[in-house]
Structures are given as structure tokens and as C-alpha cells.
Design a protein around this motif. Structure first.
Motif, short mmCIF file in Angstrom:
data_model
loop_
_atom_site.label_atom_id
_atom_site.label_comp_id
_atom_site.label_asym_id
_atom_site.label_seq_id
_atom_site.Cartn_x
_atom_site.Cartn_y
_atom_site.Cartn_z
N GLN A 2 0.85 -1.19 0.00
CA GLN A 2 0.00 0.00 0.00
C GLN A 2 0.88 1.24 0.00
O GLN A 2 2.08 1.16 0.28
CB GLN A 2 -0.94 0.00 1.20
N ALA A 3 0.27 2.38 -0.29
CA ALA A 3 1.04 3.60 -0.48
C ALA A 3 1.83 4.00 0.75
O ALA A 3 2.92 4.58 0.65
CB ALA A 3 0.10 4.74 -0.89
N ALA A 4 1.33 3.71 1.94
CA ALA A 4 1.97 4.15 3.17
C ALA A 4 3.15 3.28 3.58
O ALA A 4 3.87 3.62 4.52
CB ALA A 4 0.95 4.19 4.30
N ASP A 5 3.38 2.18 2.89
CA ASP A 5 4.47 1.27 3.27
C ASP A 5 5.83 1.91 3.06
O ASP A 5 6.06 2.60 2.07
CB ASP A 5 4.41 -0.02 2.46
N GLN A 32 -10.32 6.05 -2.59
CA GLN A 32 -9.34 5.39 -1.73
C GLN A 32 -7.92 5.69 -2.19
O GLN A 32 -6.99 5.84 -1.38
CB GLN A 32 -9.58 3.88 -1.74
N LEU A 33 -7.74 5.80 -3.50
CA LEU A 33 -6.43 6.11 -4.06
C LEU A 33 -5.92 7.45 -3.52
O LEU A 33 -4.77 7.58 -3.08
CB LEU A 33 -6.51 6.14 -5.59
N MET A 34 -6.79 8.47 -3.54
CA MET A 34 -6.39 9.79 -3.08
C MET A 34 -6.15 9.80 -1.57
O MET A 34 -5.20 10.42 -1.08
CB MET A 34 -7.45 10.82 -3.46
N ALA A 72 -2.86 8.24 -0.87
CA ALA A 72 -1.76 9.11 -1.28
C ALA A 72 -1.43 10.12 -0.20
O ALA A 72 -0.26 10.43 0.06
CB ALA A 72 -2.09 9.81 -2.60
N PHE A 73 -2.45 10.66 0.47
CA PHE A 73 -2.22 11.63 1.55
C PHE A 73 -1.51 10.99 2.74
O PHE A 73 -0.84 11.67 3.52
CB PHE A 73 -3.53 12.27 1.99
N LYS A 74 -1.66 9.68 2.89
CA LYS A 74 -1.01 8.97 4.00
C LYS A 74 0.41 8.53 3.66
O LYS A 74 1.13 8.06 4.54
CB LYS A 74 -1.84 7.73 4.37
N ALA A 75 0.81 8.64 2.40
CA ALA A 75 2.13 8.18 1.99
C ALA A 75 3.21 8.98 2.69
O ALA A 75 3.10 10.20 2.82
CB ALA A 75 2.27 8.30 0.47
N PHE A 78 -0.63 5.12 -5.51
CA PHE A 78 -0.30 3.70 -5.63
C PHE A 78 -1.62 2.94 -5.76
O PHE A 78 -2.24 2.55 -4.77
CB PHE A 78 0.48 3.23 -4.40
N PRO A 79 -2.08 2.75 -7.01
CA PRO A 79 -3.44 2.21 -7.23
C PRO A 79 -3.55 0.70 -7.17
O PRO A 79 -4.60 0.14 -7.49
CB PRO A 79 -3.76 2.71 -8.64
#
Length: 397
Positions: free
Chosen positions: A216-219, A254-256, A259-262, A274-275
């Protein structure tokens, strides 16, 4: 030095790694054959692109499928020139692979004594232009003779032309070369083998591997060999299926939010977008694709190209399988591949209604690849056929 890796004409094919391309040279047959690996990709889906150099018995070198002639690449070739003689022949073995065609003209200008031989029926889109207008040197560029015995290197090489397969706006063709003395088959895109570990050229910069190792994007993914391997295996599924069945696409909202949590949001990581969401059993899809390193035809070629001419392709594969070779060097993924002629032939069994397994010609468990992973490719195929862009696929033979 960074300038050593410079490719100033990257805009002719604007894909990763753009204007900075590293090269790895590897000797695969002692004092005889060398591979030159570079990198190419889109959205960090990076795979090797490979040139092969063969020493001629009478002195000099033959080059199959040139890569970007960066200062580093040309220096590595010139080290062989110093020891074994000039580049005598440069081969463009495809008519549709832009990632191969775009380098031939610039590469040939670095070796003004070389003769350039190209696969028959070259074409360009949207207009068919003369070869010289495509950057190939006027006066020393020739079409490969249909009869391989007429080529000036016939004593050392045989070749077989898979003739132009009609794809509507263009066509597909490939020329495979057999280096007789080393029993080595040179191919472009027609067959591949996927390694379990990421190739050396991909590991020079591990960022794409670690990018696709994320769940996931936050990883935040540590640079370990296990994570590099995970990234590579997912990249392979992307590259060959576009969207395998074990991959889900995250919705826009969810994608957006993700992204804010990345932890990092920059151009390098697409601003945290990260879709992708991999299903827990994604590894099984890779294992089925790889098949313990077996030789196979890429799903894209199976679904969108070779099924337009199954009989011609089988006949061509039979001819190639009649040759005596022990190794195959493709332009992508793994190389060299230990392989016998019957293994090359069996890679095309997906084009047959009843592959000759009972005759003992093919190994078991080679095909088919998982049907569910072809879903997107088959949807693309149906859409192209309905729109009249490509001709109808033909029945298996």
C-alpha cells in the motif's frame, strides 16, 4: 561518471530510465558471445533489454539487436573491437519492436564500417517511410535475404524469418539467428524465460523493485533481497499480463486518501499515488508464469499477435526446432537459457488443438498458463477486433 550513461535521444522513445542508461556486459560463451543488458520500462515496470555480440571466426563482430549507444556501451563494445576486430554486421531482427528499432541508426553511426541488415517488410506508423528517413545509414543498410545461405555470414549463422503477421495498422515479424559453432540461438521477443531473482541490470537501482514490493502507499519498504525479489516478481506479472487476476485496482477515492497517507509525496513516487492492491495468493500466479524457469511465449504475443497466424508460426517453429542448439539468448528477461530444440517447439503448443504430448515430444505441465490471468488481454483483443483495428484471430491448428 553520469555522462558515461547518457542517452541524449531518449525523447524518441520516452520510457524509463529516459536519458540515463547503464549497461552490463557479460561473457556467456568464452571469447565468443557477450550480452549487453540495459533497462527499460513504464511506471517502474522495468525489464532488461539485451544486445548480443558474437565474434566471427574470420575476425570482427556481429551485433544482434543493438541497445542505446551510450558512451559506456560503446566503450564496452570497443574493448571487444580492440581484441577481436571491427563490428562487421549489425542486425535489426524485428519490424514492430520500436524499443529495438530506435537504437539501430544511432548505434550504426558509431561503427561506420559495419553493414546493417534488417528484417524484411519494415514499416513505420502513421506513414511508411524509407529506411534512411528512419535513421538507418543510406548505402550500407540492406534487407536480410529470404534465403539465409545468401547472407555474407552464412558460413557461421543460419536464420529463420517468421514472416510479417498482419495486425491491421502494422505487422509483426522476427528473425532468429543460430550461431552454429556455439549451438546458440539468438531471439528477440518470441520466447522468454523469467528468473526467480531480479536480473543484475535491474538491481543497479533498486527503487523500482522496492516501489512494487509495497502492499500500500503508506508502506516503507526496506532494501532487502527478499523485498527486491518480491518487487521483481510483481513487475514480471505486470509486464507480461498488464493486469493479472491477482491484482485489484484501488478506487479513485481510496487512491487519493492513501496518497495523503504516503510518507513521501514527490514526482519520484508519483506523489504517493499507488493504485495497486495485490491479493494474498499473488505468488502462485508468478510461480505458474515462471514454471521453474521454463521457456514460453509471452502472454501478449499469445493473445494479440501469434494467434493471427497459427499455422505459419507452427511451421516456422518446426524449422527452428530442426536446428542443433543448446542455448537461447532472448532480448528480454533471462539469458542465457539452457534449452533444447524440442523445448523451443513446445513453447508454441498453445497454438495447437492437440499438442503432441502423447508422442513424447513435449514435457508435461508446460501449458496452459492460468486462463484467468489472460482476462484483460482477451478483453483488449475482443475490443480491437470489434473495432476493426486488427483482423480476427484464427482457430488453433
Amino acid at each position: 561518471m553520469p555522462n558515461d550513461f547518457s542517452w541524449p535521444f531518449w525523447f524518441t522513445l520516452p520510457i524509463y530510465p529516459y536519458g540515463r542508461r547503464r549497461t552490463i556486459r557479460k561473457e556467456v560463451v568464452k571469447n565468443t558471445i557477450w550480452t549487453f543488458d540495459q533497462l527499460q520500462g513504464i511506471l517502474y515496470v522495468v525489464v532488461p533489454i539485451r544486445m548480443t555480440v558474437v565474434k566471427l571466426d574470420g575476425g570482427g563482430l556481429l551485433i544482434y539487436a543493438p541497445v542505446a549507444p551510450t558512451p559506456e556501451c560503446i566503450r564496452l563494445v570497443n574493448e571487444l573491437v580492440t581484441e577481436y576486430g571491427d563490428v562487421k554486421y549489425i542486425i535489426l531482427p524485428t519490424i514492430s519492436g520500436l524499443e529495438h528499432k530506435v537504437f539501430v541508426g544511432p548505434f550504426a553511426r558509431c561503427f561506420p564500417k559495419a553493414q546493417i541488415f534488417v528484417a524484411p517488410h519494415q514499416w513505420s506508423f502513421p506513414l511508411n517511410l524509407p529506411l534512411s528517413w528512419l535513421g538507418l545509414p543510406l548505402g550500407r543498410t540492406q534487407i536480410l535475404p529470404e534465403d539465409s545461405s545468401q547472407a555474407p555470414f552464412a558460413d557461421e549463422f543460419d536464420y529463420a524469418i517468421l514472416d510479417a503477421i498482419n495486425l491491421g495498422p502494422g505487422s509483426f515479424a522476427e528473425v532468429v539467428f543460430l550461431h552454429k559453432r556455439s549451438h546458440t540461438l539468438l531471439v528477440t521477443d518470441i520466447v522468454i524465460s523469467v528468473p526467480d531473482e531480479p536480473p543484475a541490470i535491474v538491481q543497479l537501482d533498486p527503487y523500482p523493485l522496492l516501489f512494487h514490493a509495497k502492499d500500500q502507499a503508506a508502506d516503507i519498504v526496506a532494501d532487502t533481497q527478499a523485498n527486491r525479489r518480491q518487487g521483481w516478481q510483481r513487475i514480471s506479472l505486470f509486464a507480461l499480463y498488464f493486469r493479472p487476476s491477482v491484482l485489484d485496482i484501488v478506487g479513485l477515492g481510496q487512491l487519493m486518501l492513501n496518497a495523503f497517507k504516503a510518507p513521501e509525496r514527490s514526482l519520484k513516487n508519483y506523489f504517493g499515488l499507488f493504485p495497486f492492491k495485490w491479493q494474498p495468493d499473488w505468488q502462485r500466479s508468478f510461480d505458474a508464469l515462471r514454471g521453474n524457469g521454463r521457456l514460453f511465449v509471452a502472454p501478449i504475443l499469445q493473445t494479440l499477435i501469434l494467434n493471427r497466424a497459427p499455422k505459419a508460426t507452427i511451421d516456422w517453429a518446426e524449422k527452428v526446432a530442426s536446428w542443433d542448439f543448446q542455448w537461447i539468448i532472448p532480448c528480454h528477461f533471462d539469458a542465457p537459457i539452457k534449452s533444447e530444440p524440442h523445448q523451443f517447439r513446445q513453447a508454441f503448443s498453445f497454438l495447437e488443438k492437440q499438442p503432441a504430448v502423447s508422442a513424447g515430444l513435449f514435457e508435461s505441465n508446460t501449458y496452459p498458463l492460468p486462463e484467468k490471468d489472460f482476462k484483460l488481454l482477451k478483453e483488449i483483443d475482443v475490443g480491437l477486433q470489434k473495432s476493426g483495428i486488427v483482423p480476427q484471430a484464427k482457430d488453433r491448428v
